[in-house]
Motif scaffolding. Structure first.
Motif, PDB file in Angstrom:
ATOM      1  N   GLY A   1       0.774  -1.201   0.008  1.00 12.27           N
ATOM      2  CA  GLY A   1      -0.171  -0.102  -0.103  1.00 12.27           C
ATOM      3  C   GLY A   1       0.815   1.355  -0.059  1.00 12.27           C
ATOM      4  O   GLY A   1       0.152   2.245  -0.443  1.00 12.27           O
ATOM      5  N   PHE A   2       2.245   1.022   0.557  1.00  5.53           N
ATOM      6  CA  PHE A   2       2.933   2.323   0.415  1.00  5.53           C
ATOM      7  C   PHE A   2       3.121   2.833  -0.975  1.00  5.53           C
ATOM      8  O   PHE A   2       2.867   4.098  -0.898  1.00  5.53           O
ATOM      9  CB  PHE A   2       4.476   2.166   1.350  1.00  5.53           C
ATOM     10  CG  PHE A   2       5.089   3.195   1.143  1.00  5.53           C
ATOM     11  CD1 PHE A   2       4.907   4.212   2.187  1.00  5.53           C
ATOM     12  CD2 PHE A   2       6.338   3.367   0.278  1.00  5.53           C
ATOM     13  CE1 PHE A   2       5.979   5.247   2.303  1.00  5.53           C
ATOM     14  CE2 PHE A   2       6.932   4.517   0.385  1.00  5.53           C
ATOM     15  CZ  PHE A   2       6.778   5.727   1.145  1.00  5.53           C
ATOM     16  N   ASN A   3       3.597   2.228  -1.788  1.00  6.55           N
ATOM     17  CA  ASN A   3       3.993   2.755  -3.055  1.00  6.55           C
ATOM     18  C   ASN A   3       2.594   3.287  -3.778  1.00  6.55           C
ATOM     19  O   ASN A   3       2.677   4.208  -4.549  1.00  6.55           O
ATOM     20  CB  ASN A   3       4.490   1.737  -4.141  1.00  6.55           C
ATOM     21  CG  ASN A   3       3.726   0.372  -4.324  1.00  6.55           C
ATOM     22  OD1 ASN A   3       2.837  -0.050  -3.500  1.00  6.55           O
ATOM     23  ND2 ASN A   3       4.077  -0.427  -5.337  1.00  6.55           N
ATOM     24  N   ILE A   4       1.390   2.756  -3.721  1.00  6.10           N
ATOM     25  CA  ILE A   4       0.177   3.508  -4.400  1.00  6.10           C
ATOM     26  C   ILE A   4      -0.162   4.703  -3.584  1.00  6.10           C
ATOM     27  O   ILE A   4      -0.403   5.690  -4.332  1.00  6.10           O
ATOM     28  CB  ILE A   4      -0.835   2.361  -4.569  1.00  6.10           C
ATOM     29  CG1 ILE A   4      -2.054   3.107  -5.556  1.00  6.10           C
ATOM     30  CG2 ILE A   4      -1.283   2.007  -3.127  1.00  6.10           C
ATOM     31  CD1 ILE A   4      -1.674   3.130  -6.896  1.00  6.10           C
ATOM     32  N   THR A   5      -0.031   4.583  -2.340  1.00  4.23           N
ATOM     33  CA  THR A   5      -0.294   5.912  -1.592  1.00  4.23           C
ATOM     34  C   THR A   5       0.688   7.000  -1.879  1.00  4.23           C
ATOM     35  O   THR A   5       0.225   8.194  -2.122  1.00  4.23           O
ATOM     36  CB  THR A   5      -0.446   5.551  -0.261  1.00  4.23           C
ATOM     37  OG1 THR A   5      -1.047   4.614   0.202  1.00  4.23           O
ATOM     38  CG2 THR A   5      -0.618   6.747   0.817  1.00  4.23           C
ATOM     39  N   ALA A   6       1.928   6.546  -2.051  1.00  3.15           N
ATOM     40  CA  ALA A   6       2.985   7.711  -2.495  1.00  3.15           C
ATOM     41  C   ALA A   6       2.785   7.957  -3.743  1.00  3.15           C
ATOM     42  O   ALA A   6       3.080   9.269  -3.890  1.00  3.15           O
ATOM     43  CB  ALA A   6       4.336   6.978  -2.273  1.00  3.15           C
ATOM     44  N   ALA A   7       2.717   7.238  -4.580  1.00  2.00           N
ATOM     45  CA  ALA A   7       2.031   7.744  -6.053  1.00  2.00           C
ATOM     46  C   ALA A   7       1.009   8.502  -6.121  1.00  2.00           C
ATOM     47  O   ALA A   7       1.010   9.689  -6.754  1.00  2.00           O
ATOM     48  CB  ALA A   7       1.855   6.545  -6.981  1.00  2.00           C
ATOM     49  N   LEU A   8      -0.029   8.283  -5.536  1.00  2.00           N
ATOM     50  CA  LEU A   8      -1.374   9.161  -5.504  1.00  2.00           C
ATOM     51  C   LEU A   8      -0.864  10.692  -4.831  1.00  2.00           C
ATOM     52  O   LEU A   8      -1.479  11.425  -5.388  1.00  2.00           O
ATOM     53  CB  LEU A   8      -2.511   8.319  -4.847  1.00  2.00           C
ATOM     54  CG  LEU A   8      -3.070   7.210  -5.550  1.00  2.00           C
ATOM     55  CD1 LEU A   8      -3.844   6.368  -4.609  1.00  2.00           C
ATOM     56  CD2 LEU A   8      -3.692   7.598  -6.869  1.00  2.00           C
ATOM     57  N   CYS A   9      -0.409  10.485  -3.782  1.00  2.00           N
ATOM     58  CA  CYS A   9      -0.049  11.755  -2.998  1.00  2.00           C
ATOM     59  C   CYS A   9       1.074  12.713  -3.631  1.00  2.00           C
ATOM     60  O   CYS A   9       0.422  13.777  -3.755  1.00  2.00           O
ATOM     61  CB  CYS A   9       0.337  11.184  -1.587  1.00  2.00           C
ATOM     62  SG  CYS A   9      -0.825  10.649  -0.479  1.00  2.00           S
ATOM     63  N   THR A  10       1.967  12.130  -4.167  1.00  2.00           N
ATOM     64  CA  THR A  10       2.892  12.896  -4.865  1.00  2.00           C
ATOM     65  C   THR A  10       2.368  13.280  -6.189  1.00  2.00           C
ATOM     66  O   THR A  10       2.513  14.444  -6.709  1.00  2.00           O
ATOM     67  CB  THR A  10       4.264  12.176  -5.171  1.00  2.00           C
ATOM     68  OG1 THR A  10       3.928  11.060  -5.861  1.00  2.00           O
ATOM     69  CG2 THR A  10       4.942  11.853  -3.774  1.00  2.00           C
ATOM     70  N   GLY A  11       1.684  12.602  -6.750  1.00  4.25           N
ATOM     71  CA  GLY A  11       0.846  12.992  -7.980  1.00  4.25           C
ATOM     72  C   GLY A  11      -0.119  14.069  -7.823  1.00  4.25           C
ATOM     73  O   GLY A  11      -0.327  15.242  -8.542  1.00  4.25           O
ATOM     74  N   TRP A  12      -1.108  13.919  -6.620  1.00  2.36           N
ATOM     75  CA  TRP A  12      -2.043  15.287  -6.259  1.00  2.36           C
ATOM     76  C   TRP A  12      -0.983  16.495  -6.156  1.00  2.36           C
ATOM     77  O   TRP A  12      -1.450  17.456  -6.672  1.00  2.36           O
ATOM     78  CB  TRP A  12      -2.559  14.880  -5.005  1.00  2.36           C
ATOM     79  CG  TRP A  12      -3.731  15.771  -4.790  1.00  2.36           C
ATOM     80  CD1 TRP A  12      -4.919  15.926  -5.545  1.00  2.36           C
ATOM     81  CD2 TRP A  12      -3.645  17.044  -3.957  1.00  2.36           C
ATOM     82  NE1 TRP A  12      -5.559  17.212  -4.967  1.00  2.36           N
ATOM     83  CE2 TRP A  12      -4.673  17.768  -4.009  1.00  2.36           C
ATOM     84  CE3 TRP A  12      -2.570  17.322  -3.247  1.00  2.36           C
ATOM     85  CZ2 TRP A  12      -4.730  18.777  -2.996  1.00  2.36           C
ATOM     86  CZ3 TRP A  12      -2.691  18.493  -2.107  1.00  2.36           C
ATOM     87  CH2 TRP A  12      -3.808  19.144  -2.463  1.00  2.36           C
TER      88      TRP A  12
END
Length: 93
Positions: free
Chosen positions: A73-84
């Motif tokens: 879950g960390f990688n998808i969370t990091a991708a979504l947050c940094t993308g936002w």
């Protein structure tokens, strides 16, 4: 260069990229599953905007950043947050 493509060529390129087949043949064990290692060093970007300190107007997000961690879950969370964060900044050209 992309800027030299006609609108029709650009549309065709995007259509082909979206339809590019990728065959998944298996997976690695959880012990070997990591976010992609390497990438843009975090000290090279502004943490509030994710803008490059070297190239103004260039932003980075997701797995292009040098963030290492186990999956879960960390990688998808990091991708979504940094993308936002990177995508929520509006700049005038």
């Amino acid at each position: 260069p992309l800027k030299q493509l006609t609108p029709r060529e650009t549309s065709s390129l995007l259509t082909n990229l979206k339809a590019f087949p990728i065959q998944i043949t298996g997976k690695m064990s959880l012990a070997k599953s990591f976010v992609t290692k390497g990438g843009v060093e975090l000290k090279e970007i502004d943490p509030k905007t994710l803008e490059s300190k070297k190239v103004p107007g260039l932003h980075f997000a997701g797995e292009v950043l040098d963030i290492n961690a186990h999956t879960g879950g960390f990688n998808i969370t990091a991708a979504l947050c940094t993308g936002w964060v990177a995508g929520s900044r509006h700049y005038e050209p």
